[in-house]
Design a protein around this motif. Structure first.
Motif, PDB file in Angstrom:
ATOM      1  N   ALA A   1       0.834  -1.208   0.000  1.00 66.00           N
ATOM      2  CA  ALA A   1       0.000   0.000   0.000  1.00 66.00           C
ATOM      3  C   ALA A   1       0.863   1.251   0.000  1.00 66.00           C
ATOM      4  CB  ALA A   1      -0.914  -0.014   1.224  1.00 66.00           C
ATOM      5  N   TYR A   2       1.973   1.185   0.709  1.00 59.93           N
ATOM      6  CA  TYR A   2       2.896   2.334   0.741  1.00 59.93           C
ATOM      7  C   TYR A   2       3.491   2.596  -0.649  1.00 59.93           C
ATOM      8  CZ  TYR A   2       7.144   4.972   1.729  1.00 59.93           C
ATOM      9  OH  TYR A   2       8.141   5.910   1.709  1.00 59.93           O
TER      10      TYR A   2
ATOM     11  N   GLN B   1       7.406  -2.737  12.668  1.00 62.18           N
ATOM     12  CA  GLN B   1       7.490  -2.471  11.233  1.00 62.18           C
ATOM     13  C   GLN B   1       6.162  -1.963  10.698  1.00 62.18           C
ATOM     14  OE1 GLN B   1      10.272  -2.737   9.260  1.00 62.18           O
ATOM     15  NE2 GLN B   1      11.332  -3.076  11.182  1.00 62.18           N
ATOM     16  N   PHE B   2       5.091  -2.568  11.169  1.00 64.49           N
ATOM     17  CA  PHE B   2       3.752  -2.168  10.744  1.00 64.49           C
ATOM     18  C   PHE B   2       3.476  -0.712  11.132  1.00 64.49           C
ATOM     19  CE2 PHE B   2      -0.849  -1.853  11.258  1.00 64.49           C
ATOM     20  CZ  PHE B   2      -1.292  -2.378  10.060  1.00 64.49           C
TER      21      PHE B   2
ATOM     22  N   LYS C   1       2.858   2.411   8.656  1.00 61.78           N
ATOM     23  CA  LYS C   1       1.592   3.135   8.815  1.00 61.78           C
ATOM     24  C   LYS C   1       1.861   4.638   8.967  1.00 61.78           C
ATOM     25  CE  LYS C   1      -2.798   2.465   9.238  1.00 61.78           C
ATOM     26  NZ  LYS C   1      -3.448   1.868   8.087  1.00 61.78           N
ATOM     27  N   LYS C   2       2.877   4.938   9.740  1.00 58.38           N
ATOM     28  CA  LYS C   2       3.237   6.343   9.967  1.00 58.38           C
ATOM     29  C   LYS C   2       3.724   6.983   8.661  1.00 58.38           C
ATOM     30  CE  LYS C   2       6.016   9.020  13.190  1.00 58.38           C
ATOM     31  NZ  LYS C   2       7.140   8.958  14.140  1.00 58.38           N
ATOM     32  N   LEU C   3       4.540   6.242   7.915  1.00 58.62           N
ATOM     33  CA  LEU C   3       5.048   6.756   6.643  1.00 58.62           C
ATOM     34  C   LEU C   3       3.903   7.032   5.670  1.00 58.62           C
ATOM     35  CD1 LEU C   3       8.184   4.510   6.032  1.00 58.62           C
ATOM     36  CD2 LEU C   3       8.175   6.984   6.272  1.00 58.62           C
ATOM     37  N   ARG C   4       2.959   6.103   5.628  1.00 61.50           N
ATOM     38  CA  ARG C   4       1.806   6.286   4.729  1.00 61.50           C
ATOM     39  C   ARG C   4       0.968   7.490   5.135  1.00 61.50           C
ATOM     40  NH1 ARG C   4      -2.044   1.572   4.321  1.00 61.50           N
ATOM     41  NH2 ARG C   4      -3.153   2.961   2.951  1.00 61.50           N
ATOM     42  N   ALA C   5       0.769   7.633   6.428  1.00 64.26           N
ATOM     43  CA  ALA C   5      -0.024   8.769   6.927  1.00 64.26           C
ATOM     44  C   ALA C   5       0.673  10.085   6.606  1.00 64.26           C
ATOM     45  CB  ALA C   5      -0.228   8.626   8.432  1.00 64.26           C
TER      46      ALA C   5
ATOM     47  N   GLN D   1       0.183  10.777   2.899  1.00 63.32           N
ATOM     48  CA  GLN D   1      -1.181  11.179   2.549  1.00 63.32           C
ATOM     49  C   GLN D   1      -1.518  12.577   3.065  1.00 63.32           C
ATOM     50  OE1 GLN D   1      -3.552   7.952   3.972  1.00 63.32           O
ATOM     51  NE2 GLN D   1      -3.219   6.717   2.148  1.00 63.32           N
ATOM     52  N   ASN D   2      -0.915  12.947   4.169  1.00 68.23           N
ATOM     53  CA  ASN D   2      -1.179  14.277   4.721  1.00 68.23           C
ATOM     54  C   ASN D   2      -0.220  15.336   4.177  1.00 68.23           C
ATOM     55  OD1 ASN D   2      -3.219  13.232   6.320  1.00 68.23           O
ATOM     56  ND2 ASN D   2      -1.807  12.707   7.956  1.00 68.23           N
ATOM     57  N   GLY D   3       0.616  14.932   3.274  1.00 69.19           N
ATOM     58  CA  GLY D   3       1.572  15.883   2.683  1.00 69.19           C
ATOM     59  C   GLY D   3       2.698  16.147   3.653  1.00 69.19           C
TER      60      GLY D   3
END
Lengths: 178, 68
Positions: free
Chosen positions: A99-100, B54-55, B59-63, B66-68
């Protein structure tokens, strides 16, 4: 005669015992025995832009992230890269990693495939893929055919010949010249 | 073989990452004359903790993305 039932299209009970023990990759000791090693193995492959192109294509086509991750770890277990236990532990992290990568490539994806997909609407990504496929099939070295252009000739108006007709100014004749 | 297990595992770890708090390490007695000096445990990380870490990182990287 009995009809073909796809649900029954599986291995015969005991089929796995027909080969010698240890002849299958998953019957050998796994290449990576820990989650850390197995995750590192997949992370390098999934984040490599040269390798993950087909993965992103599958996501663009609407394949859920969960299905892709399941296939990846299942094939890893079958190839003897890691055990099934490790593959189950890896699954959520792999899903997050895929997803990333999709987010990074700005691709719309579905995590579990539960999103309602409207079959009548064709996404722009699918159109681009179809156009690319058509373009690849077209012969590249075909010369462009040019339309023959007809030669344009200026119309010559006939010289007026009547007594009262005005002489053409282009052809000026004087008596002195004669 | 793993049909549907991905989503189940994902939901489980998502719930775990939202609920499990990091354990606070007890402060070491700092005095020179303190007799209660503790011995550091070996920093072993089990697979469950590693996966969860790792998860959370991903998750933090994705957030963040997405939030710029």
């Amino acid at each position: 005669m009995a009809e073909f039932n796809p649900l029954m299209d599986g291995p015969i009970p005991g089929q796995s015992l027909t080969t010698e023990v240890g002849s299958r990759p998953w019957q050998q000791p796994a290449k990576y025995s820990t989650v850390e090693d197995a995750l590192e193995h997949y992370a390098t492959k999934i984040t490599d832009p040269a390798i993950n192109e087909s993965l992103l294509d599958a996501l663009e086509m609407g394949t859920p992230v969960a299905s892709i991750a399941e296939i990846v770890v299942q094939s890893g277990a079958m190839e003897g890269i890691h055990t099934i236990d490790v593959s189950i532990l890896l699954l959520p992290v792999l899903m997050e990693l895929i997803a990333y990568v999709a987010d990074e490539s700005e691709i719309e994806y579905s995590m579990d495939g539960a999103d309602n997909i409207d079959q009548d609407i064709i996404s722009p990504s699918k159109i681009v893929l179809a156009m690319k496929a058509v373009k690849d099939k077209m012969p590249q070295d075909k010369e462009k055919e040019t339309m023959p252009m007809p030669e344009v000739t200026p119309e010559v108006s006939p010289q007026p010949s009547g007594l009262m007709a005005r002489p053409n100014r282009d052809v000026v004749t004087t008596q002195g010249d004669i | 073989m793993l049909k549907g297990l991905g989503i189940t595992a994902y939901r489980d770890i998502m719930n775990k990452s939202m609920t499990v708090q990091q354990e606070e390490k007890p402060e070491k007695p700092m005095g020179l004359l303190s007799r209660n000096k503790t011995v550091d445990k070996e920093d072993e990380v089990d697979s469950d903790t590693y996966v969860l870490e790792q998860f959370k990182t991903l998750k933090k990287l994705r957030a963040e993305m997405q939030n710029g």
